[in-house]
Design an enzyme around this catalytic site. Structure first.
Site, short mmCIF file in Angstrom:
data_model
loop_
_atom_site.label_atom_id
_atom_site.label_comp_id
_atom_site.label_asym_id
_atom_site.label_seq_id
_atom_site.Cartn_x
_atom_site.Cartn_y
_atom_site.Cartn_z
CB SER A 123 -0.95 0.00 1.20
OG SER A 123 -0.21 0.05 2.39
CG HIS A 130 -1.14 3.66 5.22
ND1 HIS A 130 -2.46 3.31 5.27
CD2 HIS A 130 -0.55 2.73 4.42
CE1 HIS A 130 -2.65 2.21 4.55
NE2 HIS A 130 -1.51 1.85 4.04
CG ASP A 186 -5.20 4.71 5.97
OD1 ASP A 186 -5.32 4.34 4.80
OD2 ASP A 186 -4.11 4.81 6.56
#
Lengths: 172, 233
Positions: free
Chosen positions: A49, A90, A115
């Site tokens: 990701s 992230h 998210d």
């Protein structure tokens, strides 16, 4: 071979050597935790990701102290979602407020959406305390070893067993 | 025991460990009283470090990182100290000591340390002898013996006790006094070879005693093989 376990003291000493290898590794890890103020100062990337920045198997080094400045937008952080055990890597894309009460929103560089869906039910943002560290360095590929070990748990057992046997049966 | 078991003669660690074990067994058989002080301190340091980290693991596992942060920091510090102390103890206090004990007559205290150098099959033994009986300050002697392992390991890797014990009994008067028989075996060899190195008063005394016992030793044929060689020479 078993005669190498001579007297009780010798056997105790060999057992101790094995124990100390494990405990020293553990205490070094904890020492790193204490220095970086992060419960898990080294993590392995498990998903794609964050590509192209990080790939599966990259080893990330984290730092969780705000000595100079606060964690801010643009930083890549690792966080734990409440109630879930898997840390996620992230980037912070929004920040409202300052200090420990600031509300943070994250998104994977390679994900189409932010998210909010990954967070726990009813959770719309992260707090500073959910973050276990900002990425300050990485080593590519090395983490694949741990991915292998966690995907095939018997490897872990086998490795530990072999290590133990070698230490017990071999003096020096 | 060790003499039944074969070791790999090319494995220096095996050679040393077998010899170290034999040394302890030999001295124990001579009724030396072994002191475990050094080992016990090492074990205490090592196990307390290990238990500390086990405790740290437990509270970390049960209570999590955040709530036990300062305790963990303290544990890491204490662990570092204990481990450094252990390292210090092994390298600067034990220094390869394999035996520490007092002679049966309680007159001398010996401390034997051994070492080997890489790729060199020689057993370096250092013996610190402390005279407990002497008045006015302790008298300390340091003796060193360096002998090739081939002296007491045969080609198949079997340990042969006799030459090993002879080397020790001859090289260290404190041991020779107790095991006169073993010194005797060498006296003759040295007379033949004419090698007379570093006689101390104790050794001379032991040698004098040995003369009487020597004949007996030969007659009883303790070491038939060696005896034969000697006669030829």
């Amino acid at each position: 071979m078993l005669s190498s376990l001579g007297s009780p003291r010798q056997a105790a000493a060999q057992l101790m050597n094995f124990g100390l290898i494990l405990s020293t590794a553990f205490m070094m890890w904890k020492g790193l935790s204490v220095i970086t103020d992060s419960p898990s100062p080294i993590v392995v990337v498990l998903s794609g990701s964050m590509e192209p920045a990080f790939q599966r198997g990259d080893l990330l080094l984290l730092w969780n102290r705000n000595v100079i400045e606060e964690t801010s937008v643009g930083e890549i952080v690792v966080y734990n979602v409440q109630g879930k055990d898997i840390p996620i890597v992230h980037r912070i894309i929004r920040k409202f407020g300052t200090g420990p009460e600031a509300k943070l929103l994250t998104k994977g560089d390679n994900n189409p959406a932010d998210d909010t869906e990954l967070y726990a039910a009813g959770q719309d943002y992260l707090n500073r305390k959910d973050i276990i560290g900002s990425v300050v360095g990485y080593i590519p590929f090395v983490g694949y070893v741990t991915i292998m070990l966690s995907e095939h748990p018997w490897m872990k057992t086998a490795m530990l067993g072999i290590m133990g046997l070698v230490v017990v049966l071999q003096r020096e | 025991m060790a003499s039944q078991e074969k070791i790999t003669v090319y494995n220096l660690a095996d050679l040393k460990n077998t010899s170290d074990d034999a040394l302890t067994n030999y001295l124990t058989s001579l009724k030396f009283t072994q002191s475990h002080r050094l080992t016990d301190v090492r074990l205490a340091l090592g196990y307390s470090a290990f238990l500390l980290s086990a405790a740290c693991f437990l509270w970390d596992y049960k209570l999590g990182f955040e709530s036990t942060k300062y305790l963990t920091a303290a544990a890491v510090a204490v662990y570092t100290i204990l481990n450094s102390a252990l390292t210090f103890w092994i390298f600067y206090v034990e220094k390869g000591t394999v035996y520490e004990g007092t002679s049966p007559s309680k007159s001398t205290k010996i401390k034997v340390s051994t070492k080997t150098n890489k790729n060199e099959p020689v057993y370096h033994v250092t013996v610190e002898v402390e005279d407990l009986k002497s008045k006015g300050g302790k008298k300390r002697d340091v003796l060193t013996i360096s002998r090739p392992f081939a002296d007491w390991f045969d080609a198949a890797g079997r340990f042969v006790a006799q030459p090993f014990q002879t080397a020790l009994a001859t090289g260290v008067p404190a041991i020779g006094e107790v095991d006169v028989k073993r010194v005797a075996a060498v006296t003759k060899k040295e007379e033949v070879g004419g090698a007379a190195a570093g006689y101390t008063p104790e050794l001379l005394e032991a040698l004098a005693n040995a003369g009487a016992v020597g004949g007996e030793g030969d007659a009883s044929g303790i070491d038939a093989k060696k005896g034969g060689k000697r006669r030829k020479a």
